[in-house]
Design a protein around this motif. Structure first.
Motif, PDB file in Angstrom:
ATOM      1  N   THR A  98       8.613   1.791  -8.654  1.00  0.00           N
ATOM      2  CA  THR A  98       8.963   2.787  -9.662  1.00  0.00           C
ATOM      3  C   THR A  98       8.820   2.149 -11.032  1.00  0.00           C
ATOM      4  OG1 THR A  98      11.312   2.209  -9.732  1.00  0.00           O
ATOM      5  CG2 THR A  98      10.656   3.922  -8.167  1.00  0.00           C
ATOM      6  N   GLY A  99       8.638   2.975 -12.025  1.00  0.00           N
ATOM      7  CA  GLY A  99       8.594   2.456 -13.379  1.00  0.00           C
ATOM      8  C   GLY A  99       8.329   3.533 -14.396  1.00  0.00           C
ATOM      9  N   SER A 100       8.872   3.308 -15.572  1.00  0.00           N
ATOM     10  CA  SER A 100       8.707   4.243 -16.675  1.00  0.00           C
ATOM     11  C   SER A 100       7.425   3.965 -17.448  1.00  0.00           C
ATOM     12  CB  SER A 100       9.893   4.124 -17.644  1.00  0.00           C
ATOM     13  OG  SER A 100      11.082   4.507 -17.009  1.00  0.00           O
ATOM     14  N   LYS A 101       6.951   4.995 -18.127  1.00  0.00           N
ATOM     15  CA  LYS A 101       5.822   4.822 -19.028  1.00  0.00           C
ATOM     16  C   LYS A 101       6.220   3.810 -20.103  1.00  0.00           C
ATOM     17  CE  LYS A 101       3.548   8.507 -20.299  1.00  0.00           C
ATOM     18  NZ  LYS A 101       3.171   9.884 -20.740  1.00  0.00           N
ATOM     19  N   ASP A 102       5.291   2.942 -20.491  1.00  0.00           N
ATOM     20  CA  ASP A 102       5.551   1.975 -21.558  1.00  0.00           C
ATOM     21  C   ASP A 102       5.468   2.616 -22.936  1.00  0.00           C
ATOM     22  OD1 ASP A 102       6.250  -0.360 -20.299  1.00  0.00           O
ATOM     23  OD2 ASP A 102       4.332  -1.363 -20.633  1.00  0.00           O
ATOM     24  N   THR A 103       4.550   3.562 -23.078  1.00  0.00           N
ATOM     25  CA  THR A 103       4.374   4.294 -24.330  1.00  0.00           C
ATOM     26  C   THR A 103       4.147   5.757 -23.990  1.00  0.00           C
ATOM     27  OG1 THR A 103       1.957   4.096 -24.378  1.00  0.00           O
ATOM     28  CG2 THR A 103       3.228   2.287 -25.407  1.00  0.00           C
ATOM     29  N   LEU A 104       4.334   6.611 -24.965  1.00  0.00           N
ATOM     30  CA  LEU A 104       4.082   8.033 -24.736  1.00  0.00           C
ATOM     31  C   LEU A 104       2.609   8.290 -24.437  1.00  0.00           C
ATOM     32  CD1 LEU A 104       6.355   9.600 -27.498  1.00  0.00           C
ATOM     33  CD2 LEU A 104       6.765   9.572 -25.026  1.00  0.00           C
ATOM     34  N   THR A 138       3.155  -9.945  -3.810  1.00  0.00           N
ATOM     35  CA  THR A 138       3.784 -10.987  -4.613  1.00  0.00           C
ATOM     36  C   THR A 138       4.786 -10.303  -5.532  1.00  0.00           C
ATOM     37  OG1 THR A 138       1.740 -12.270  -4.580  1.00  0.00           O
ATOM     38  CG2 THR A 138       3.383 -12.884  -6.229  1.00  0.00           C
ATOM     39  N   LEU A 139       6.069 -10.513  -5.273  1.00  0.00           N
ATOM     40  CA  LEU A 139       7.120  -9.833  -6.027  1.00  0.00           C
ATOM     41  C   LEU A 139       7.347 -10.456  -7.398  1.00  0.00           C
ATOM     42  CD1 LEU A 139       9.797  -9.387  -3.219  1.00  0.00           C
ATOM     43  CD2 LEU A 139       8.161  -7.692  -4.055  1.00  0.00           C
ATOM     44  N   ALA A 140       7.848  -9.626  -8.320  1.00  0.00           N
ATOM     45  CA  ALA A 140       8.344 -10.100  -9.613  1.00  0.00           C
ATOM     46  C   ALA A 140       9.816 -10.437  -9.387  1.00  0.00           C
ATOM     47  CB  ALA A 140       8.194  -9.013 -10.670  1.00  0.00           C
ATOM     48  N   VAL A 188       2.497  -1.132 -10.184  1.00  0.00           N
ATOM     49  CA  VAL A 188       2.146  -1.703  -8.880  1.00  0.00           C
ATOM     50  C   VAL A 188       1.789  -3.179  -9.045  1.00  0.00           C
ATOM     51  CG1 VAL A 188       0.430  -1.651  -7.020  1.00  0.00           C
ATOM     52  CG2 VAL A 188       1.534   0.474  -7.763  1.00  0.00           C
ATOM     53  N   ALA A 189       1.000  -3.501 -10.077  1.00  0.00           N
ATOM     54  CA  ALA A 189       0.618  -4.897 -10.313  1.00  0.00           C
ATOM     55  C   ALA A 189       1.839  -5.744 -10.673  1.00  0.00           C
ATOM     56  CB  ALA A 189      -0.433  -4.983 -11.417  1.00  0.00           C
ATOM     57  N   GLU A 190       2.689  -5.234 -11.561  1.00  0.00           N
ATOM     58  CA  GLU A 190       3.863  -5.997 -11.994  1.00  0.00           C
ATOM     59  C   GLU A 190       4.838  -6.243 -10.841  1.00  0.00           C
ATOM     60  OE1 GLU A 190       4.032  -4.272 -16.591  1.00  0.00           O
ATOM     61  OE2 GLU A 190       5.680  -3.815 -15.230  1.00  0.00           O
ATOM     62  N   GLU A 191       5.081  -5.226 -10.032  1.00  0.00           N
ATOM     63  CA  GLU A 191       6.134  -5.321  -9.018  1.00  0.00           C
ATOM     64  C   GLU A 191       5.671  -5.896  -7.692  1.00  0.00           C
ATOM     65  OE1 GLU A 191       8.502  -1.765  -8.677  1.00  0.00           O
ATOM     66  OE2 GLU A 191       8.715  -1.593 -10.852  1.00  0.00           O
ATOM     67  N   THR A 192       4.367  -5.786  -7.386  1.00  0.00           N
ATOM     68  CA  THR A 192       3.894  -6.234  -6.062  1.00  0.00           C
ATOM     69  C   THR A 192       2.716  -7.199  -6.124  1.00  0.00           C
ATOM     70  OG1 THR A 192       2.257  -4.475  -5.752  1.00  0.00           O
ATOM     71  CG2 THR A 192       4.550  -3.988  -5.080  1.00  0.00           C
ATOM     72  N   GLY A 193       2.103  -7.343  -7.281  1.00  0.00           N
ATOM     73  CA  GLY A 193       0.910  -8.173  -7.388  1.00  0.00           C
ATOM     74  C   GLY A 193      -0.343  -7.509  -6.837  1.00  0.00           C
TER      75      GLY A 193
END
Length: 162
Positions: free
Chosen positions: A41-47, A119-121, A59-64
């Motif tokens: 899950t994750g929020s938009k970084d910018t509008l 690969t987890l964060a 997906v990349a940040e949380e799982t690699g």
């Protein structure tokens, strides 16, 4: 030196149910809430960030897992057409602007090959596991996440005849 304060989170997010063709679902355990299992899950970084861009980044940040590669092409990411609006848990409301109490979540499914490396964060998640879809739905702390997983057989390529 102090880090600059983070801007408030945008109350629009994605939920990405990562699964194999055999409907094994990836769940990750939150670092800030032991025992709470969820999909990405994750929020938009910018509008301006699109929902697909948010999915690929989260997906990349949380799982690699890199979406848009030969192993996991962008076409493996599906917009499920499901949108949930829910009340933000009080423990996380301070991350949002004052007065923001609800989030709009857009559901996506991502099919990856069995054996895809995770690969987890570590600041966000402490463990992961692959479960059959029904067991994964039962293990989620979030009702909207569980509901999305229960819809998975309708959304997977196996069922779509692809």
């Amino acid at each position: 030196m102090h880090a600059a304060p983070r801007p408030p989170k945008i109350p629009e997010s994605v939920l990405v149910v990562i699964h194999t063709p055999q409907l094994e679902v990836l769940l990750i355990e939150r670092a800030d809430a032991p025992g709470w299992w969820q999909s990405v899950t994750g929020s938009k970084d910018t509008l301006e960030e699109s929902l697909v861009e948010t999915c690929v980044r989260e997906v990349a940040e949380e799982t690699g897992i890199a979406v848009g590669t030969a192993a996991v092409p962008l076409a493996a990411l599906r917009d499920c057409g499901l949108v949930n609006v829910y009340e933000i848990y009080p423990r996380w409301r301070a991350r949002y602007a004052p007065g923001v109490t609800h989030n709009t979540e857009h559901v996506f499914a991502l099919e990856v090959p069995a054996g895809t490396r995770v690969t987890l964060a570590p600041r966000e998640h402490v463990a992961f596991r692959w479960l059959p879809w029904r067991a994964a739905a039962d293990a989620c702390f979030s009702p909207s996440n569980a509901e999305a997983i229960l819809h998975l057989p309708r959304w997977s390529s196996r069922q779509a005849g692809e």
